[in-house]
Design a protein around this motif. Structure first.
Motif, short mmCIF file in Angstrom:
data_model
loop_
_atom_site.label_atom_id
_atom_site.label_comp_id
_atom_site.label_asym_id
_atom_site.label_seq_id
_atom_site.Cartn_x
_atom_site.Cartn_y
_atom_site.Cartn_z
N PRO A 337 0.81 -1.23 0.00
CA PRO A 337 0.00 0.00 0.00
C PRO A 337 0.84 1.27 0.00
N GLU A 340 2.55 1.75 -3.42
CA GLU A 340 1.59 2.14 -4.45
C GLU A 340 1.27 3.63 -4.40
N SER A 341 1.28 4.20 -3.21
CA SER A 341 0.94 5.62 -3.08
C SER A 341 2.13 6.53 -3.38
N ARG A 363 -3.12 -6.63 -7.35
CA ARG A 363 -3.81 -5.55 -6.65
C ARG A 363 -4.33 -4.50 -7.61
N ARG A 365 -3.15 -1.55 -8.59
CA ARG A 365 -2.98 -0.13 -8.30
C ARG A 365 -1.65 0.43 -8.78
#
Length: 500
Positions: A337, A340-341, A363, A365
């Motif tokens: 996570p 990905e950001s 996922r 993303r």
């Protein structure tokens, strides 16, 4: 004679002419049109002895002839002084070119192959019938093969061959005895290069830009460096070697192992028996390698000075280096996570790269691609100039996770260029893993006064360990001094810094 496509012919043969009389060769079609000789090479024919050696001489030749439009048939004319002889080289004379290169003197075939380097007129020989190695394929298939190390090839008792990530090759030759007069080593490198369009590998003759040979009683060493421009695409190399030992000759097809830089230099350092021989050889090789580093640094400075500044505003591309096992994949699953950001695209390098990329692609993303040949991909990035690329090794990623997160890890720290990292890895990397070079690179950039950490390697001798480590440290210090001086308007690579 054999056809090289529709418009060219290759002709092998020999002539016997009066001694001391100039000889010329010419070609024409049966209807009288002259044919252009694209290439001619001559050689001795010691196996053909005239009845009166004092009155006649024998010479062999290899010729490529270009035919005029719609030519049918070929006539060869030999002129020696006032004497002229002609022969019709029509279809009945056509031969199997593969077999012709196999049965003629192997030294002649070797010399003809070497002449192909940089001569476009000889390119049809290398592309003959679309076979790898062209018209020389059959001959090469008959050469004794050395994969890394081997023993007992006539006068050669032992041979070892190695290749570095920088496109350098080395030979260590041990003979069954001492030479009475002459030892000579000639070599031709045939490289397998990765195709940029994803097609089959390209086969290319590679000229040596630097060659060094050294001899001591009973042993010889050979060092050669191929074109730096093709190093990133290099998949493998066949080193064809002709060894002349007094009146004997041996031909070998060496397939060097691609070693880490320390392993390559360690093998080379042991090539000549005795401390004096080893020290001199490594000193000579080190001088050539450092000269190459200097030239590459200067070229990179010129390129960087002419490259416009790159606005690093968008999210960076992230290169994860050293994803080698399942534990690294588990770490990436936990940190997915946050990664990905903070990144626009992910490039994964390492043995477990496929598994790691699937984590992100499932996922949906963050686009993740597998880079099995990390050095080659990063080299292509370096060629286009400064870019918004961040590279991090798995240990640094783990350390950031322990500290509380990876958001700060993607902060770009202006510490050097991708070109310099690749230069260090190819010419002085401690192992074949790019991640090891990246880790050491970042640590030494953060602290230029950091003592040199000797490379971990199973050295053959303590002398080799000392000589090679001294040489590697010089390269690292030189490149780091330039890399940290801000000569590049924008770094091509951000090496990540972990705050304590």
């Amino acid at each position: 004679m054999a056809a090289l496509g529709a418009s060219k012919r290759v002709v092998y043969g020999w002539h016997m002419t009066p001694r001391g009389v100039p000889v010329s060769l010419g070609f024409s079609t049966p209807d009288g049109r002259a044919c252009r000789i694209c290439h001619i090479s001559r050689h001795a024919r010691a196996d053909v002895v005239p009845e009166d050696p004092g009155a006649a001489t024998v010479g062999g030749f290899s010729i490529i002839v270009a035919l005029p439009h719609a030519a049918r048939g070929l006539i060869m004319t030999v002129t020696a002084g006032d004497e002229v002889a002609s022969v019709n080289l029509d279809a009945p004379a056509t031969t199997d070119l593969f077999a012709a290169n196999e049965v003629r003197d192997w030294g002649v075939t070797f010399d003809l192959l070497r002449e192909c380097i940089g001569q476009p007129e000889l390119l049809p020989l290398l592309q003959y019938q679309y076979r790898p190695f062209g018209a020389f394929a059959g001959w090469m298939a008959h050469l004794p093969v050395v994969q890394g190390e081997a023993e007992n090839f006539g006068i050669v008792a032992q041979v070892a061959c190695s290749c570095s990530p920088a496109g350098e090759v080395a030979l260590d030759l041990r003979f069954i005895g001492r030479s009475r007069s002459t030892v000579r080593i000639d070599a031709v490198a045939i490289a397998r290069l990765r195709s940029d369009d994803g097609g089959p590998d390209e086969i290319s003759l590679m000229p040596f830009h630097d060659v060094l040979t050294r001899h001591v009683p009973g042993a010889s060493a050979f060092y050669g460096r191929m074109q730096w421009e093709h190093v990133a695409r290099l998949r493998g190399v066949d080193l064809l070697v002709q060894i002349t030992f007094d009146d004997e000759r041996v031909w070998l097809r060496c397939q060097p192992r691609v070693e880490s830089v320390p392993a390559f230099l360690d093998m080379l350092s042991s090539a000549l028996a005795g401390q004096t021989g080893q020290t001199t050889l490594i000193a000579d090789v080190a001088e050539r390698r450092i000269a190459l580093v200097t030239a590459l640094i200067e070229a990179e400075q010129e390129r960087a000075a002419g490259t416009p500044s790159f606005p690093m505003l968008e999210l960076p591309e992230l290169a994860l280096v050293g994803v080698e096992d399942v534990s690294a994949c588990r770490l990436l699953h936990l940190l997915a996570p946050e990664l990905e950001s903070g990144a626009s695209r992910l490039m994964v390098l390492g043995e477990a790269a496929e598994t790691a990329a699937q984590i992100f692609n499932r996922r949906g993303r963050l686009s993740a691609v597998v880079a099995r040949e990390g050095g080659a991909i990063l080299a292509r990035v370096a060629e286009v100039g400064p870019t918004n690329l961040v590279a991090v090794d798995v240990p640094s990623l783990a350390a950031a996770a322990i500290e509380g997160g990876v958001s700060g890890l993607l902060r770009q720290v202006r510490v050097g260029g991708l070109a310099y990292l690749l230069l260090l890895h190819s010419l002085a990397g401690p192992t074949r893993a790019l991640g090891e070079t990246l880790t050491r690179y970042g640590a030494m950039l953060r602290d230029p006064n950091l003592p040199w950490l000797p490379v971990a390697h199973d050295w053959r001798t303590s002398l080799a360990a000392e000589l090679v480590n001294e040489h590697l440290e010089v390269i690292w210090r030189d490149v780091l001094a330039v890399s940290s001086s801000g000569v590049s308007p924008e770094p091509a690579l951000t090496v990540l810094e972990i705050e304590a």
